[in-house]
Design a protein around this motif. Structure first.
Motif, PDB file in Angstrom:
ATOM      1  N   ASN A 410      20.699  66.096   2.922  1.00  0.00           N
ATOM      2  CA  ASN A 410      20.492  64.742   3.122  1.00  0.00           C
ATOM      3  C   ASN A 410      19.193  64.620   2.676  1.00  0.00           C
ATOM      4  O   ASN A 410      19.174  63.141   2.231  1.00  0.00           O
ATOM      5  CB  ASN A 410      20.727  64.197   4.593  1.00  0.00           C
ATOM      6  N   ALA A 411      18.284  65.078   2.627  1.00  0.00           N
ATOM      7  CA  ALA A 411      16.839  64.905   1.939  1.00  0.00           C
ATOM      8  C   ALA A 411      17.015  64.964   0.342  1.00  0.00           C
ATOM      9  O   ALA A 411      15.841  64.468  -0.202  1.00  0.00           O
ATOM     10  CB  ALA A 411      15.770  65.418   2.475  1.00  0.00           C
ATOM     11  N   GLY A 412      17.917  65.338  -0.122  1.00  0.00           N
ATOM     12  CA  GLY A 412      18.262  65.352  -1.503  1.00  0.00           C
ATOM     13  C   GLY A 412      17.762  66.656  -1.967  1.00  0.00           C
ATOM     14  O   GLY A 412      17.808  66.895  -3.480  1.00  0.00           O
ATOM     15  N   VAL A 413      17.524  67.825  -1.145  1.00  0.00           N
ATOM     16  CA  VAL A 413      17.113  69.202  -1.825  1.00  0.00           C
ATOM     17  C   VAL A 413      18.468  69.774  -2.443  1.00  0.00           C
ATOM     18  O   VAL A 413      19.482  69.620  -2.082  1.00  0.00           O
ATOM     19  CB  VAL A 413      16.694  69.964  -0.593  1.00  0.00           C
ATOM     20  N   PRO A 414      18.484  70.186  -3.935  1.00  0.00           N
ATOM     21  CA  PRO A 414      19.561  70.496  -4.413  1.00  0.00           C
ATOM     22  C   PRO A 414      20.402  71.725  -3.696  1.00  0.00           C
ATOM     23  O   PRO A 414      19.630  72.576  -3.118  1.00  0.00           O
ATOM     24  CB  PRO A 414      19.020  71.103  -5.872  1.00  0.00           C
ATOM     25  N   ILE A 415      21.564  71.731  -3.669  1.00  0.00           N
ATOM     26  CA  ILE A 415      22.324  72.511  -3.158  1.00  0.00           C
ATOM     27  C   ILE A 415      21.872  74.253  -3.477  1.00  0.00           C
ATOM     28  O   ILE A 415      21.659  75.125  -2.497  1.00  0.00           O
ATOM     29  CB  ILE A 415      23.781  72.562  -3.474  1.00  0.00           C
ATOM     30  N   ALA A 416      21.688  74.497  -4.625  1.00  0.00           N
ATOM     31  CA  ALA A 416      21.171  75.889  -5.199  1.00  0.00           C
ATOM     32  C   ALA A 416      19.820  76.250  -4.433  1.00  0.00           C
ATOM     33  O   ALA A 416      19.551  77.231  -3.899  1.00  0.00           O
ATOM     34  CB  ALA A 416      20.988  75.844  -6.755  1.00  0.00           C
ATOM     35  N   GLU A 417      18.933  75.266  -4.215  1.00  0.00           N
ATOM     36  CA  GLU A 417      17.534  75.852  -3.371  1.00  0.00           C
ATOM     37  C   GLU A 417      17.799  75.786  -1.981  1.00  0.00           C
ATOM     38  O   GLU A 417      17.051  76.661  -1.394  1.00  0.00           O
ATOM     39  CB  GLU A 417      16.631  74.467  -3.911  1.00  0.00           C
ATOM     40  N   VAL A 418      18.728  74.898  -1.643  1.00  0.00           N
ATOM     41  CA  VAL A 418      18.973  75.055  -0.238  1.00  0.00           C
ATOM     42  C   VAL A 418      19.477  76.382   0.067  1.00  0.00           C
ATOM     43  O   VAL A 418      19.231  77.236   1.133  1.00  0.00           O
ATOM     44  CB  VAL A 418      20.124  74.061   0.362  1.00  0.00           C
ATOM     45  N   ALA A 419      20.684  76.695  -0.749  1.00  0.00           N
ATOM     46  CA  ALA A 419      21.276  78.206  -0.578  1.00  0.00           C
ATOM     47  C   ALA A 419      20.281  79.284  -0.835  1.00  0.00           C
ATOM     48  O   ALA A 419      20.342  80.518   0.073  1.00  0.00           O
ATOM     49  CB  ALA A 419      22.353  78.234  -1.659  1.00  0.00           C
ATOM     50  N   SER A 425      25.602  81.570  -0.596  1.00  0.00           N
ATOM     51  CA  SER A 425      25.756  81.190  -1.833  1.00  0.00           C
ATOM     52  C   SER A 425      26.039  79.484  -1.986  1.00  0.00           C
ATOM     53  O   SER A 425      26.305  78.922  -0.939  1.00  0.00           O
ATOM     54  CB  SER A 425      26.805  81.603  -2.243  1.00  0.00           C
ATOM     55  N   PRO A 426      25.537  78.990  -3.150  1.00  0.00           N
ATOM     56  CA  PRO A 426      25.869  77.764  -3.408  1.00  0.00           C
ATOM     57  C   PRO A 426      27.322  77.231  -2.967  1.00  0.00           C
ATOM     58  O   PRO A 426      27.403  76.087  -2.329  1.00  0.00           O
ATOM     59  CB  PRO A 426      25.473  77.396  -4.633  1.00  0.00           C
ATOM     60  N   GLU A 427      28.128  78.123  -3.247  1.00  0.00           N
ATOM     61  CA  GLU A 427      29.681  77.791  -2.921  1.00  0.00           C
ATOM     62  C   GLU A 427      29.867  77.737  -1.303  1.00  0.00           C
ATOM     63  O   GLU A 427      30.595  76.773  -0.981  1.00  0.00           O
ATOM     64  CB  GLU A 427      30.507  78.768  -3.601  1.00  0.00           C
ATOM     65  N   VAL A 428      29.193  78.630  -0.644  1.00  0.00           N
ATOM     66  CA  VAL A 428      29.673  78.495   0.642  1.00  0.00           C
ATOM     67  C   VAL A 428      28.680  77.239   1.315  1.00  0.00           C
ATOM     68  O   VAL A 428      29.265  76.553   2.022  1.00  0.00           O
ATOM     69  CB  VAL A 428      28.788  79.781   1.484  1.00  0.00           C
TER      70      VAL A 428
END
Length: 459
Positions: A410-419, A425-428
């Motif tokens: 929600n803070a806008g961190v890209p999914i890839a970086e969160v993963a 994985s980004p898919e998960v």
């Protein structure tokens, strides 16, 4: 010999018998060349070839004799197969995988025994099978309370080949999907049991016990998995701080029961760690600067909770690398100043465990689920409003990790970086947390409303 263009078995060998073309494929050119030499030598010896199969007569006779011997042999029975298969898999399996296999076998065993007068209760049959598949128990006498169930399993089990009986196999599927009280099992439990059984049945095919895996031809409805995160479990930033404060008041002050767990929960809330990763965190892997600035945790080891019978060390906690990563790899997680301060305060007051890990219990040993679960349950009524205590909100310590991941998204961190930070994985991440990101539902509603306006009659 030619190339097939396929990755699995790229080399094809062809030969002709009585104007009929025969062939086979191989994983390497060496295997294909070896087979070509065998056929060539049989031809040089003047050996006749079987027209239908294209094989030398000696190989056809050998296969027929082996088939006859297998048919004459006593069928492999379920109980002994479970024990032998578990022993074959034991050394290379993690403790959790061993327990999962035992649970799958225990559930299926309820369908793979003949029942009659004197059949022990299902609860005892399950416990007896879970005990029996542990290789270390092979030469031991079963516990007195499980002896009758153990003997029933050993003497009244079905042959493995009975899995081809539709009635038996329907019962197997039922046992995979339902609890002993008749209620549906959790989706993840069903998937785990089915996966373990499928691997075992593939082994029976390789060993020649069965000709095909009956689970592969099953068309029954499969239970879904509760994979997507439930928004109701997510705490906001204020609720998270209130829960950490409430934990500090749990237990008597001189025993520090709750206060020594505050930082343990905080690394889930602010760094997205799994409980097993928090248990395995070492001081040497922490960068905690004095000034209020960002620090770093470097994760290398997990300590998942398992029963003593499932681990090689006889301890309740297994020692494993990071989940879904190659052995000896690590994961670097930046942590905010608020968590740096909490960890520094924790280490100043409690120090480390005996072996240098950040978190230990009162005796300096591993923090177990029997410690951090009760403390969490005791803290929730103090932190949450009365009408939220019985809700799913932060029902488990693991829900703090969910809250952390959702906050980052929600803070806008890209999914890839969160993963990357949380070890998924980004898919998960996209699949599990897509419904938790604020504004998605409103944006979708706006798009639908706009399309309705465009499709409607002009004013």
């Amino acid at each position: 010999m030619t190339k097939t263009g396929r990755k699995a078995r790229p080399y094809r060998l062809r030969w002709v018998v009585a104007n009929q073309v025969h062939g086979n494929t191989f994983t390497t050119s060496a295997l294909a060349e070896s087979r070509r030499s065998e056929l060539w030598l049989a031809m040089k010896r003047g050996e006749a070839f079987h027209v239908e199969s294209g094989l030398p007569e000696s190989e056809v006779r050998a296969a027929e004799e082996a088939s006859a011997e297998a048919a004459a042999a006593a069928p492999v029975r379920w109980f002994e197969f479970c024990r032998e298969y578990a022993e074959a898999r034991w050394r290379t399996s993690a403790a959790k995988a061993r327990e999962s296999l035992a649970d799958s076998f225990a559930a299926v065993s309820l369908a793979m025994v003949t029942r009659g007068e004197g059949t022990p209760p299902d609860t005892e049959l399950r416990l007896a099978m879970r005990w029996a598949v542990v290789p270390a128990h092979r030469e031991d006498e079963p516990p007195a309370n499980l002896k009758a169930a153990y003997e029933w399993l050993r003497t009244s089990d079905r042959p493995v080949i009975d899995l081809y009986d539709p009635k038996v196999f329907r019962e197997v599927l039922y046992r995979l999907g339902y609890r002993l009280d008749g209620k549906p099992a959790a989706g993840d439990t069903v998937k785990r049991r089915r996966r373990a059984l499928n691997t075992a049945l593939e082994y029976t095919v390789d060993a020649g016990i069965l000709t095909e895996n009956p689970l592969q031809r099953s068309k029954g409805k499969r239970a879904g998995s509760t994979d997507a995160v439930d928004r109701r479990v997510l705490v906001n930033a204020l609720q998270g701080r209130q829960l950490l404060t409430a934990v500090s008041y749990i237990g008597s002050w001189h025993r520090n029961r709750g206060r020594r767990l505050v930082a343990f929960y905080a690394v889930m809330l602010y760094a997205g760690l799994r409980p097993a990763e928090a248990v395995g965190l070492r001081l040497s892997d922490c960068y905690l600067p004095e000034a209020p600035q960002w620090g770093t945790l470097t994760l290398r080891e997990t300590r998942p909770v398992s029963g003593k019978q499932w681990t090689d060390t006889g301890e309740r906690h297994d020692r494993r690398g990071l989940k879904a990563r190659e052995a000896a790899t690590d994961r670097r997680v930046p942590i905010p100043p608020v968590l740096v301060a909490i960890l520094r305060a924790h280490l100043a007051e409690f120090g480390t465990a005996k072996d240098g890990r950040v978190f230990g219990n009162e005796r300096g040993d591993v923090v177990g689920s029997s410690t951090y679960w009760p403390a969490w349950e005791d803290a929730r009524p103090y932190a949450l409003q009365p009408d939220r205590v019985d809700s799913p909100l932060a029902g488990r310590p693991y829900d703090l990790r969910h809250a952390c991941i959702t906050q980052w998204l929600n803070a806008g961190v890209p999914i890839a970086e969160v993963a990357r930070r949380v070890g998924n994985s980004p898919e998960v991440i996209h699949r599990r947390y897509h419904g938790c990101i604020d504004g998605h539902e409103e944006a979708a509603n706006a798009k639908i409303a706009k399309s309705l306006e465009e499709d409607g009659d002009p004013a």
